[in-house]
Motif scaffolding. Sequence first.
Motif, PDB file in Angstrom:
ATOM      1  N   ILE A 115       0.830  -1.201   0.000  1.00  0.00           N
ATOM      2  CA  ILE A 115       0.000   0.000   0.000  1.00  0.00           C
ATOM      3  C   ILE A 115       0.864   1.250   0.000  1.00  0.00           C
ATOM      4  CG2 ILE A 115      -1.642   1.344   1.371  1.00  0.00           C
ATOM      5  CD1 ILE A 115      -3.024  -1.232   2.125  1.00  0.00           C
ATOM      6  N   LEU A 116       1.933   1.245   0.791  1.00  0.00           N
ATOM      7  CA  LEU A 116       2.844   2.393   0.794  1.00  0.00           C
ATOM      8  C   LEU A 116       3.489   2.586  -0.577  1.00  0.00           C
ATOM      9  CD1 LEU A 116       4.604   2.118   4.282  1.00  0.00           C
ATOM     10  CD2 LEU A 116       3.134   3.982   3.482  1.00  0.00           C
ATOM     11  N   LEU A 117       3.863   1.498  -1.228  1.00  0.00           N
ATOM     12  CA  LEU A 117       4.460   1.599  -2.557  1.00  0.00           C
ATOM     13  C   LEU A 117       3.513   2.250  -3.546  1.00  0.00           C
ATOM     14  CD1 LEU A 117       6.264  -1.850  -2.854  1.00  0.00           C
ATOM     15  CD2 LEU A 117       7.356   0.390  -2.987  1.00  0.00           C
ATOM     16  N   ARG A 118       2.270   1.812  -3.536  1.00  0.00           N
ATOM     17  CA  ARG A 118       1.284   2.385  -4.457  1.00  0.00           C
ATOM     18  C   ARG A 118       1.030   3.860  -4.145  1.00  0.00           C
ATOM     19  NH1 ARG A 118      -0.792   4.411  -7.889  1.00  0.00           N
ATOM     20  NH2 ARG A 118      -2.675   3.875  -9.067  1.00  0.00           N
ATOM     21  N   ALA A 119       0.991   4.182  -2.851  1.00  0.00           N
ATOM     22  CA  ALA A 119       0.748   5.569  -2.451  1.00  0.00           C
ATOM     23  C   ALA A 119       1.907   6.472  -2.847  1.00  0.00           C
ATOM     24  CB  ALA A 119       0.502   5.641  -0.943  1.00  0.00           C
ATOM     25  N   TYR A 120       3.123   6.031  -2.582  1.00  0.00           N
ATOM     26  CA  TYR A 120       4.296   6.850  -2.934  1.00  0.00           C
ATOM     27  C   TYR A 120       4.433   6.977  -4.448  1.00  0.00           C
ATOM     28  CZ  TYR A 120       5.996   7.027   1.881  1.00  0.00           C
ATOM     29  OH  TYR A 120       6.132   7.276   3.225  1.00  0.00           O
ATOM     30  N   ASP A 121       4.069   5.914  -5.172  1.00  0.00           N
ATOM     31  CA  ASP A 121       4.109   5.989  -6.624  1.00  0.00           C
ATOM     32  C   ASP A 121       3.108   7.026  -7.137  1.00  0.00           C
ATOM     33  OD1 ASP A 121       4.868   4.986  -9.303  1.00  0.00           O
ATOM     34  OD2 ASP A 121       2.833   4.196  -9.341  1.00  0.00           O
ATOM     35  N   GLY A 126       9.772   9.349  -5.498  1.00  0.00           N
ATOM     36  CA  GLY A 126      10.690   8.313  -5.939  1.00  0.00           C
ATOM     37  C   GLY A 126      11.599   7.787  -4.855  1.00  0.00           C
ATOM     38  N   ASP A 127      12.046   8.648  -3.934  1.00  0.00           N
ATOM     39  CA  ASP A 127      12.977   8.212  -2.890  1.00  0.00           C
ATOM     40  C   ASP A 127      12.334   7.183  -1.966  1.00  0.00           C
ATOM     41  OD1 ASP A 127      14.965   9.837  -3.878  1.00  0.00           O
ATOM     42  OD2 ASP A 127      14.578  11.470  -2.474  1.00  0.00           O
ATOM     43  N   ASN A 128      11.150   7.504  -1.461  1.00  0.00           N
ATOM     44  CA  ASN A 128      10.470   6.563  -0.569  1.00  0.00           C
ATOM     45  C   ASN A 128      10.031   5.309  -1.320  1.00  0.00           C
ATOM     46  OD1 ASN A 128      10.360   7.568   2.193  1.00  0.00           O
ATOM     47  ND2 ASN A 128       9.204   9.290   1.356  1.00  0.00           N
ATOM     48  N   PHE A 129       9.616   5.478  -2.580  1.00  0.00           N
ATOM     49  CA  PHE A 129       9.222   4.317  -3.374  1.00  0.00           C
ATOM     50  C   PHE A 129      10.396   3.361  -3.529  1.00  0.00           C
ATOM     51  CE2 PHE A 129       8.860   1.946  -7.306  1.00  0.00           C
ATOM     52  CZ  PHE A 129       7.567   1.455  -7.250  1.00  0.00           C
ATOM     53  N   MET A 130      11.559   3.856  -3.905  1.00  0.00           N
ATOM     54  CA  MET A 130      12.711   2.991  -4.133  1.00  0.00           C
ATOM     55  C   MET A 130      13.198   2.343  -2.840  1.00  0.00           C
ATOM     56  SD  MET A 130      13.009   2.861  -7.301  1.00  0.00           S
ATOM     57  CE  MET A 130      14.453   1.791  -7.253  1.00  0.00           C
ATOM     58  N   HIS A 131      13.086   3.074  -1.724  1.00  0.00           N
ATOM     59  CA  HIS A 131      13.496   2.499  -0.445  1.00  0.00           C
ATOM     60  C   HIS A 131      12.598   1.313  -0.081  1.00  0.00           C
ATOM     61  CE1 HIS A 131      15.284   2.332   3.531  1.00  0.00           C
ATOM     62  NE2 HIS A 131      14.072   2.376   4.075  1.00  0.00           N
ATOM     63  N   HIS A 132      11.296   1.494  -0.205  1.00  0.00           N
ATOM     64  CA  HIS A 132      10.375   0.415   0.164  1.00  0.00           C
ATOM     65  C   HIS A 132      10.383  -0.714  -0.863  1.00  0.00           C
ATOM     66  CE1 HIS A 132       8.854   2.156   3.786  1.00  0.00           C
ATOM     67  NE2 HIS A 132       8.348   3.224   3.189  1.00  0.00           N
ATOM     68  N   ILE A 133      10.675  -0.421  -2.111  1.00  0.00           N
ATOM     69  CA  ILE A 133      10.752  -1.501  -3.090  1.00  0.00           C
ATOM     70  C   ILE A 133      11.963  -2.390  -2.803  1.00  0.00           C
ATOM     71  CG2 ILE A 133      12.199  -0.511  -4.934  1.00  0.00           C
ATOM     72  CD1 ILE A 133       8.954  -2.402  -5.498  1.00  0.00           C
ATOM     73  N   SER A 134      13.033  -1.815  -2.273  1.00  0.00           N
ATOM     74  CA  SER A 134      14.188  -2.615  -1.871  1.00  0.00           C
ATOM     75  C   SER A 134      13.827  -3.528  -0.704  1.00  0.00           C
ATOM     76  CB  SER A 134      15.355  -1.703  -1.476  1.00  0.00           C
ATOM     77  OG  SER A 134      15.842  -0.995  -2.588  1.00  0.00           O
ATOM     78  N   GLN A 135      13.056  -2.995   0.241  1.00  0.00           N
ATOM     79  CA  GLN A 135      12.605  -3.811   1.364  1.00  0.00           C
ATOM     80  C   GLN A 135      11.675  -4.924   0.884  1.00  0.00           C
ATOM     81  OE1 GLN A 135      10.878  -0.654   3.737  1.00  0.00           O
ATOM     82  NE2 GLN A 135      12.642  -0.650   5.110  1.00  0.00           N
ATOM     83  N   PHE A 136      10.751  -4.584   0.013  1.00  0.00           N
ATOM     84  CA  PHE A 136       9.804  -5.546  -0.522  1.00  0.00           C
ATOM     85  C   PHE A 136      10.534  -6.661  -1.263  1.00  0.00           C
ATOM     86  CE2 PHE A 136       6.728  -7.080  -3.654  1.00  0.00           C
ATOM     87  CZ  PHE A 136       5.588  -7.250  -2.882  1.00  0.00           C
ATOM     88  N   ARG A 137      11.508  -6.289  -2.060  1.00  0.00           N
ATOM     89  CA  ARG A 137      12.270  -7.288  -2.816  1.00  0.00           C
ATOM     90  C   ARG A 137      13.070  -8.184  -1.875  1.00  0.00           C
ATOM     91  NH1 ARG A 137      16.410  -6.388  -7.922  1.00  0.00           N
ATOM     92  NH2 ARG A 137      16.938  -8.586  -8.150  1.00  0.00           N
TER      93      ARG A 137
END
Length: 208
Positions: A115-121, A126-137
Amino acid sequence: MKYYFFLFVLMSIFGFAQKSKIDFKGIEKNLTNSKSTYNYEKLIFKYKGYPKSLDSIEAQYLYYGRNFINPKVSTNDDDFKILAEAFKDNNFEDCIKQGKILYEKDPTNLDILLILLRAYDSKKDGDNFMHHISQFRTLTDAIKSSGDGKSEKTAYLVNSVGDEYILLNILNIGQDYTRGSKAAKDGMYDIWEKEGNKIYIKVLYLNL
């Protein structure tokens, strides 16, 4: 849940990790040992600060260790239902506000991360999106390294049904598959089949 549709955006960036056996007893023991390299607080510090620095074993400890750490956020909790409703309404400001609170309570919760990824997108952050996408991955790579899904003995291991559906989306397993289930001592096997091909996923019940 409706936010799973967002996974198709993420699939192309995921690779498949080497498979390894999960030592649940070792995970439970080391997470609570302050002297252990795999102590929960040490791993969470790395995960929150620089998730790319976590190796595959540390990622497994964080993902599967969620079974032994409290408190956790459930999709049945009122706070999560409020977050899901904000997402459903495309109220991404509230998604971020509420999601950040729940993230602090349960930082390895894949539902919250999505949900955070979709919201930040949506907010072009971009900064928060990339940080959480690294965690998700990091966390989903831990799932993919748990098995190959070709048999009960080598089933993919997930913490929840919600995580199972996240994995199914990553594996591109859709509604054209049929599901069968089989009870196990510490979980439930779901067998997804299409044209004779089977994928085994075990939903763990380690904290019951």
